[in-house]
Design a protein around this motif. Sequence first.
Motif, short mmCIF file in Angstrom:
data_model
loop_
_atom_site.label_atom_id
_atom_site.label_comp_id
_atom_site.label_asym_id
_atom_site.label_seq_id
_atom_site.Cartn_x
_atom_site.Cartn_y
_atom_site.Cartn_z
N LYS A 1 0.86 -1.20 0.00
CA LYS A 1 0.00 0.00 0.00
C LYS A 1 0.89 1.24 0.00
CE LYS A 1 -3.98 -2.07 0.20
NZ LYS A 1 -4.74 -2.12 -1.09
N VAL A 2 0.37 2.30 -0.65
CA VAL A 2 1.11 3.57 -0.73
C VAL A 2 0.15 4.70 -0.38
CG1 VAL A 2 2.02 5.19 -2.42
CG2 VAL A 2 2.77 2.82 -2.46
N THR A 3 0.61 5.61 0.49
CA THR A 3 -0.22 6.80 0.79
C THR A 3 0.26 7.95 -0.09
OG1 THR A 3 -0.47 6.06 3.07
CG2 THR A 3 -0.99 8.37 2.61
N HIS A 4 -0.65 8.52 -0.88
CA HIS A 4 -0.28 9.61 -1.78
C HIS A 4 0.12 10.85 -0.97
CE1 HIS A 4 -1.82 7.19 -5.02
NE2 HIS A 4 -3.02 7.13 -4.47
N ASP A 5 1.16 11.57 -1.45
CA ASP A 5 1.58 12.81 -0.76
C ASP A 5 0.40 13.79 -0.73
OD1 ASP A 5 5.01 12.89 -2.06
OD2 ASP A 5 3.90 11.51 -0.76
N LEU A 6 -0.29 13.90 -1.86
CA LEU A 6 -1.53 14.71 -1.91
C LEU A 6 -2.64 13.76 -2.35
CD1 LEU A 6 -0.77 18.08 -3.73
CD2 LEU A 6 -1.06 17.63 -1.30
N PRO A 7 -3.86 13.92 -1.85
CA PRO A 7 -4.93 13.01 -2.28
C PRO A 7 -5.15 13.10 -3.78
CG PRO A 7 -5.83 14.94 -1.19
CD PRO A 7 -4.35 15.01 -1.02
N MET A 8 -5.54 11.99 -4.39
CA MET A 8 -5.94 12.00 -5.80
C MET A 8 -7.44 12.18 -5.81
SD MET A 8 -3.51 9.06 -7.48
CE MET A 8 -4.15 9.31 -9.12
N LEU A 9 -7.87 13.39 -6.17
CA LEU A 9 -9.29 13.75 -6.02
C LEU A 9 -10.12 13.20 -7.18
CD1 LEU A 9 -8.68 17.43 -4.91
CD2 LEU A 9 -9.07 15.42 -3.48
N SER A 10 -11.41 13.09 -6.95
CA SER A 10 -12.30 12.69 -8.05
C SER A 10 -12.95 13.95 -8.61
CB SER A 10 -13.36 11.73 -7.51
OG SER A 10 -14.00 12.35 -6.42
N LEU A 11 -13.62 13.80 -9.72
CA LEU A 11 -14.19 14.95 -10.42
C LEU A 11 -15.71 14.93 -10.29
CD1 LEU A 11 -12.11 14.78 -13.70
CD2 LEU A 11 -12.13 16.70 -12.10
N GLY A 12 -16.31 16.12 -10.06
CA GLY A 12 -17.77 16.21 -10.18
C GLY A 12 -18.11 16.08 -11.66
N ASN A 13 -19.40 15.91 -11.97
CA ASN A 13 -19.82 15.74 -13.37
C ASN A 13 -20.79 16.82 -13.81
OD1 ASN A 13 -18.40 13.34 -13.68
ND2 ASN A 13 -20.05 12.14 -12.77
N VAL A 14 -20.73 17.14 -15.09
CA VAL A 14 -21.78 17.96 -15.73
C VAL A 14 -22.22 17.17 -16.96
CG1 VAL A 14 -21.12 20.25 -14.93
CG2 VAL A 14 -19.95 19.25 -16.90
N PHE A 15 -23.53 17.21 -17.28
CA PHE A 15 -24.04 16.31 -18.31
C PHE A 15 -24.59 17.00 -19.55
CE2 PHE A 15 -23.34 12.30 -16.40
CZ PHE A 15 -23.36 12.53 -15.04
N ASP A 16 -24.77 18.30 -19.49
CA ASP A 16 -25.31 18.94 -20.71
C ASP A 16 -24.89 20.40 -20.74
OD1 ASP A 16 -28.52 18.91 -19.06
OD2 ASP A 16 -26.92 20.40 -18.97
#
Length: 323
Positions: free
Chosen positions: A71-86
């Motif tokens: 296991k590896v802890t990222h120095d900075l979190p790898m964030l997820s993206l919000g979504n837009v659909f139209d």
Amino acid sequence: MDASQRIDEIRQTLNRYSYEYYVLDQPTVPDATYDQLLRELTELETEHPELITPDSPTQRVGAAPLEAFEKVTHDLPMLSLGNVFDETEIREWVARIERSLGRSTTYVAELKFDGLAISLKYEDGRFVRGATRGDGTVGENITQNLRTIKALPLRLQAEETVEVRGEAYMPKQSFERLNEDRASREETLFANPRNAAAGSLRQLDSSITASRNLSLFVYGVGVNTLTARSHSEAMAQLASLGLPTNQHMQTCETVEEILAYIAHWTEARASLPYEIDGIVLKVDRYDDQEELGFTAKSPRFATAYKFAAEEVMTTVEDVDFSV
Ligand SMILES: CC(C)(CNC(=O)c1ccc(Oc2ccccc2)cc1)c1ccc2c(N)nc(N)nc2n1
């Protein structure tokens, strides 16, 4: 010239050839020239094993298979993206940002690669660690497997210390060929290039990963020693360091330009040699990104427009219903 100087000279030359071939897609020498130099380097390193270093092109395919991934802890979190659909949601996203900043700003539009999110760590210009996104904070150490990706430089063009985010992917052509091979051996097929890339990077034996023709695009930086003041500037610096950035990234001054970029790639994505599942929009300037900040799990300064999922038309051909 002594062996050590000749070894350094060949390594720099082979790294340049790899960058031209795998990143710029503009090789300046035939494969035979690359192979000849690699043979000479291998011979020199065999005669002088004490001169072998991890960043040598001869060290891409790792040692023995691993028992498990640590296991590896990222120095900075790898964030997820919000979504837009139209279009409406895209216009609202831009309006919300410019209301929050109290002025207009510039954006970067990028392709959203359909592969496996990874984090790459370079110390003094050398690739030291690679990890999967995992839950965003803790991922798996897949350094040995990522080293087999030829688009991944084992040594940067300058001795920078930087953690980079990107996507490892399997080109469409490699995916087709892999499934043809598996079908001929009556093995189960991969459903799509994303699963094939993920499956290839989760191999404990890196020689299997090496056979899968994976590639890579970088799309962001975490902790870094770069001087960039915007995302587009950081990406230009990563490219000059030898990291593979995507040529279709584009700065947009207005929401109209963003919508035109999305309309273009909605149609043109079929012509790309790799799969994308959307378009990522980011505020370009870092000072504006910092002012906008983050929600609990994703940045306010970035979002993903997702293409409508393609109906998978399974052609029911010569299925033997008699069984
Ligand atoms: C924008 C970001 C989410 C990366 N950025 C980060 O992960 C990130 C991480 C910590 C940051 O700063 C922090 C510092 C301290 C604490 C929390 C955040 C900033 C950005 C992202 C995610 C997925 C992408 C994708 N599939 N394709 C493209 N083309 N771009 C993408 N970009």
